[in-house]
Design a protein around this motif. Structure first.
Motif, mmCIF file in Angstrom:
data_model
loop_
_atom_site.group_PDB
_atom_site.id
_atom_site.type_symbol
_atom_site.label_atom_id
_atom_site.label_comp_id
_atom_site.label_asym_id
_atom_site.label_seq_id
_atom_site.Cartn_x
_atom_site.Cartn_y
_atom_site.Cartn_z
ATOM 1 N N ILE A 1 0.831 -1.202 0.000
ATOM 2 C CA ILE A 1 0.000 0.000 0.000
ATOM 3 C C ILE A 1 0.864 1.249 0.000
ATOM 4 C CG2 ILE A 1 -1.643 1.340 1.389
ATOM 5 C CD1 ILE A 1 -2.847 -1.326 2.312
ATOM 6 N N ILE A 2 1.886 1.268 0.868
ATOM 7 C CA ILE A 2 2.769 2.425 0.946
ATOM 8 C C ILE A 2 3.484 2.645 -0.380
ATOM 9 C CG2 ILE A 2 4.878 3.301 2.019
ATOM 10 C CD1 ILE A 2 3.927 2.002 4.621
ATOM 11 N N PHE A 3 4.063 1.575 -0.932
ATOM 12 C CA PHE A 3 4.767 1.714 -2.209
ATOM 13 C C PHE A 3 3.832 2.199 -3.305
ATOM 14 C CE2 PHE A 3 5.708 -0.124 -6.372
ATOM 15 C CZ PHE A 3 6.942 0.472 -6.630
ATOM 16 N N LEU B 1 -4.634 2.463 7.383
ATOM 17 C CA LEU B 1 -3.961 1.309 6.775
ATOM 18 C C LEU B 1 -2.549 1.671 6.344
ATOM 19 C CD1 LEU B 1 -6.916 -0.098 4.653
ATOM 20 C CD2 LEU B 1 -5.917 -1.149 6.686
ATOM 21 N N ALA B 2 -2.393 2.860 5.748
ATOM 22 C CA ALA B 2 -1.072 3.291 5.301
ATOM 23 C C ALA B 2 -0.127 3.526 6.470
ATOM 24 C CB ALA B 2 -1.197 4.562 4.456
ATOM 25 N N ALA B 3 -0.684 3.880 7.641
ATOM 26 C CA ALA B 3 0.149 4.193 8.802
ATOM 27 C C ALA B 3 0.516 2.964 9.629
ATOM 28 C CB ALA B 3 -0.569 5.199 9.694
ATOM 29 N N ILE B 4 -0.113 1.823 9.370
ATOM 30 C CA ILE B 4 0.159 0.627 10.175
ATOM 31 C C ILE B 4 1.640 0.275 10.162
ATOM 32 C CG2 ILE B 4 -0.167 -1.878 10.262
ATOM 33 C CD1 ILE B 4 -3.081 -1.452 9.588
ATOM 34 N N GLY B 5 2.260 0.440 9.010
ATOM 35 C CA GLY B 5 3.670 0.090 8.892
ATOM 36 C C GLY B 5 4.553 0.846 9.866
ATOM 37 N N ILE B 6 4.367 2.154 9.981
ATOM 38 C CA ILE B 6 5.230 2.917 10.893
ATOM 39 C C ILE B 6 4.802 2.719 12.345
ATOM 40 C CG2 ILE B 6 6.021 4.633 9.246
ATOM 41 C CD1 ILE B 6 3.890 6.522 10.263
ATOM 42 N N LEU B 7 3.547 2.337 12.562
ATOM 43 C CA LEU B 7 3.148 1.973 13.919
ATOM 44 C C LEU B 7 3.924 0.730 14.373
ATOM 45 C CD1 LEU B 7 -0.713 2.484 13.648
ATOM 46 C CD2 LEU B 7 0.846 3.830 15.061
ATOM 47 N N GLN B 8 4.147 -0.178 13.437
ATOM 48 C CA GLN B 8 4.914 -1.383 13.747
ATOM 49 C C GLN B 8 6.405 -1.080 13.893
ATOM 50 O OE1 GLN B 8 3.266 -3.507 10.199
ATOM 51 N NE2 GLN B 8 3.040 -5.199 11.633
ATOM 52 N N SER B 9 6.957 -0.387 12.894
ATOM 53 C CA SER B 9 8.399 -0.188 12.856
ATOM 54 C C SER B 9 8.883 0.848 13.866
ATOM 55 C CB SER B 9 8.831 0.230 11.443
ATOM 56 O OG SER B 9 8.228 1.460 11.070
ATOM 57 N N THR B 10 8.108 1.903 14.096
ATOM 58 C CA THR B 10 8.545 2.978 14.994
ATOM 59 C C THR B 10 8.120 2.748 16.434
ATOM 60 O OG1 THR B 10 8.371 4.559 13.161
ATOM 61 C CG2 THR B 10 8.535 5.471 15.374
ATOM 62 N N LEU B 11 6.867 2.331 16.630
ATOM 63 C CA LEU B 11 6.326 2.187 17.983
ATOM 64 C C LEU B 11 6.197 0.735 18.430
ATOM 65 C CD1 LEU B 11 3.558 4.958 17.849
ATOM 66 C CD2 LEU B 11 5.896 5.125 18.731
ATOM 67 N N GLY B 12 6.511 -0.213 17.537
ATOM 68 C CA GLY B 12 6.506 -1.619 17.916
ATOM 69 C C GLY B 12 5.129 -2.198 18.164
ATOM 70 N N PHE B 13 4.107 -1.736 17.447
ATOM 71 C CA PHE B 13 2.744 -2.222 17.652
ATOM 72 C C PHE B 13 2.598 -3.662 17.179
ATOM 73 C CE2 PHE B 13 -0.288 1.627 18.104
ATOM 74 C CZ PHE B 13 0.514 2.146 19.113
ATOM 75 N N GLY B 14 1.880 -4.463 17.981
ATOM 76 C CA GLY B 14 1.509 -5.816 17.593
ATOM 77 C C GLY B 14 0.085 -5.856 17.079
ATOM 78 N N ILE C 1 8.922 -1.490 6.012
ATOM 79 C CA ILE C 1 8.214 -0.249 5.726
ATOM 80 C C ILE C 1 9.128 0.812 5.132
ATOM 81 C CG2 ILE C 1 6.790 1.567 6.732
ATOM 82 C CD1 ILE C 1 5.628 -1.338 6.637
ATOM 83 N N ILE C 2 10.291 1.000 5.730
ATOM 84 C CA ILE C 2 11.206 2.031 5.241
ATOM 85 C C ILE C 2 11.674 1.698 3.831
ATOM 86 C CG2 ILE C 2 13.371 3.228 5.650
ATOM 87 C CD1 ILE C 2 11.119 3.884 7.612
ATOM 88 N N SER C 3 11.940 0.419 3.566
ATOM 89 C CA SER C 3 12.340 0.013 2.214
ATOM 90 C C SER C 3 11.236 0.326 1.207
ATOM 91 C CB SER C 3 12.651 -1.479 2.188
ATOM 92 O OG SER C 3 13.759 -1.788 3.003
ATOM 93 N N ALA C 4 9.985 0.069 1.589
ATOM 94 C CA ALA C 4 8.863 0.362 0.694
ATOM 95 C C ALA C 4 8.765 1.847 0.410
ATOM 96 C CB ALA C 4 7.557 -0.148 1.314
ATOM 97 N N LEU C 5 8.955 2.672 1.448
ATOM 98 C CA LEU C 5 8.861 4.115 1.280
ATOM 99 C C LEU C 5 9.983 4.649 0.395
ATOM 100 C CD1 LEU C 5 7.432 6.745 2.025
ATOM 101 C CD2 LEU C 5 8.847 6.852 4.089
ATOM 102 N N LEU D 1 11.834 2.915 -1.796
ATOM 103 C CA LEU D 1 11.653 2.410 -3.155
ATOM 104 C C LEU D 1 10.552 3.176 -3.881
ATOM 105 C CD1 LEU D 1 12.454 0.280 -5.265
ATOM 106 C CD2 LEU D 1 10.711 -1.226 -4.295
ATOM 107 N N ALA D 2 9.483 3.519 -3.184
ATOM 108 C CA ALA D 2 8.389 4.276 -3.800
ATOM 109 C C ALA D 2 8.874 5.643 -4.270
ATOM 110 C CB ALA D 2 7.237 4.436 -2.808
ATOM 111 N N ILE D 3 9.667 6.315 -3.450
ATOM 112 C CA ILE D 3 10.180 7.636 -3.834
ATOM 113 C C ILE D 3 11.104 7.518 -5.038
ATOM 114 C CG2 ILE D 3 11.634 9.553 -3.071
ATOM 115 C CD1 ILE D 3 10.552 9.069 -0.233
ATOM 116 N N ILE D 4 11.987 6.501 -5.025
ATOM 117 C CA ILE D 4 12.931 6.333 -6.139
ATOM 118 C C ILE D 4 12.192 6.017 -7.442
ATOM 119 C CG2 ILE D 4 14.773 4.857 -7.050
ATOM 120 C CD1 ILE D 4 15.768 4.551 -4.154
#
Length: 401
Positions: free
Chosen positions: A49-51, A330-343, A126-130, A132-135
């Motif tokens: 979704i992010i990409f 939905l788009a923010a779930i990735g950074i909730l996981q990677s930044t805040l460690g959400f399960g 998530i960061i890789s998707a972001l 790659l999307a920009i590139i």
């Protein structure tokens, strides 16, 4: 008779609560299995979704690249970041007063494990998707690359259909499974109480932010903000009913074109763009919810540095968020996981709250677009002999080259 998304979510929440309170152990284990499987599937799609949406958003800017586009996106991003900062400050001050017990969701009655465990790892983080999307998005705008540009836009359309046809329909089931587990653990009433207070806080902060937006826009543009706010009210109520900035955009554009001192060509450019890149209301909701759910599930407030990182990345993610109900979350779930460690449980709580308040968030997003329009019109609208002169399409194009 067809039910809207919110009634379905509330029905799923209610069924989950009943299962959690009255259901036998095997039924609780069944819902835990559903929570695990659906959570893994949703997390699998998040990098896609992010990409898809960030890359396609950049690719679609190709014919509009220039000062006007950059200024509009920059103002929208800055607006969203400041709004999130205000929301975070309010959350840190107010949320601890909600009498949340340390770890009240996760540290409670033990329940049965899922019947099966299945790991569905995402294709990338998530960061890789972001990145790659920009590139890929930028590469599609360098020179003439219609095949690449068309591919990322078509991929975005495919992912959007996946969201509409699969992810959104299964969310009530996912939330039912999550709340069955919460109820079975004996943490239901504390969670519902916190959610109610948090919803009130979110709506109040969104109203305050609209007042701030229009006050600042009036000061910068030297125009009466009440005129624009009044014109945007039909868009507010349309967005409240549809929960989609994209669906409401034709209404907001029509209303913007009725404002006497707004250049119609500027309105034609800004309103469709901000409907997709200016999502301050949704971002405020995600910020307050993230802080609250972290305290609810972990027993302590997240470090300020982590929330700052979350907000800065969230502003970028929201630029490409899909214009369907729940797309921002939905788009923010990735950074909730990677930044805040959400399960899974924390994500389920976030989705439940976000969807229930989505009408307010979307209405705030689309109404705030009027304040952005006032600022853009101040710097890019043409004036002649003291009156607003309609800028020709050639003038707009020359601004964007």
């Amino acid at each position: 008779m067809k039910f809207g998304l919110i009634p379905k979510l509330l029905l799923g929440l209610g069924i989950g609560i009943l299962i959690g309170i009255f259901g036998p152990d095997w039924m609780i284990r069944f819902t835990e299995t559903g929570s695990m499987l659906l959570g893994n599937l949703i997390k699998f799609f998040i990098p896609l979704i992010i990409f898809a949406f960030v890359a396609a958003s950049i690719a679609e800017f190709e014919t509009k690249a220039g000062k006007l586009l950059s200024f509009t996106i920059g103002i929208s991003y800055l607006d969203t970041i400041i709004a999130c900062g205000l929301a975070a400050a309010a959350a840190y001050l107010i949320i601890p007063n909600f009498a949340i017990q340390a770890g009240q969701v996760v540290e409670s009655i033990a329940i049965g494990a899922p019947f099966v465990t299945l790991d569905i790892p995402p294709l990338m983080n998530i960061i890789s998707a972001l990145v790659l999307a920009i590139i890929i998005g930028m590469a599609s705008t360098w020179g003439k690359a219609p095949i690449l540009s068309g591919a990322v836009i078509e991929f975005r359309n495919v992912v959007e259909r996946v969201i509409q046809k699969f992810i959104i329909p299964v969310l009530p089931i996912f939330i039912a499974c999550i709340f069955a587990g919460i109820a079975a653990k004996g943490a239901l009433f504390g969670t519902i109480s916190v959610f109610g207070k948090m919803l009130v806080l979110i709506v109040i902060m969104q109203v305050i932010w609209l007042i701030i937006e229009y006050t600042l826009a009036g000061m910068i543009s030297k125009q009466n903000p009440l005129v624009v706010f009044k014109a945007m009210l039909p868009a507010y109520f349309t967005a409240f009913g549809t929960m989609s900035s994209a669906v409401t955009m034709p209404v907001s554009l029509r209303q913007a074109r009725t404002i006497p001192f707004i250049n119609k060509k500027i309105a034609d450019f800004v309103m469709p763009l901000t409907a997709n890149v200016h999502l301050s209301g949704a971002a405020m909701t995600l910020t307050i919810s993230a802080i609250t759910v972290t305290l609810l599930t972990g027993g302590e407030l997240p470090p300020v540095g982590l929330i700052i990182s979350f907000i800065l990345i969230l502003g970028v993610i929201e630029v490409g968020a899909v214009g369907v109900p729940g797309g921002s979350a939905l788009a923010a779930i990735g950074i909730l996981q990677s930044t805040l460690g959400f399960g899974d449980e924390a994500i389920g709580l976030m989705l439940a709250l976000f969807m229930i308040q989505d009408s307010f968030g979307t209405a705030t997003n689309i109404t705030g677009d009027g304040s952005i329009l006032m600022i853009i019109n101040r710097f890019f609208g043409k004036e002649k002999n003291g009156s607003q002169e309609s800028t020709s399409s050639t003038d707009i194009e020359s601004e964007t080259v």
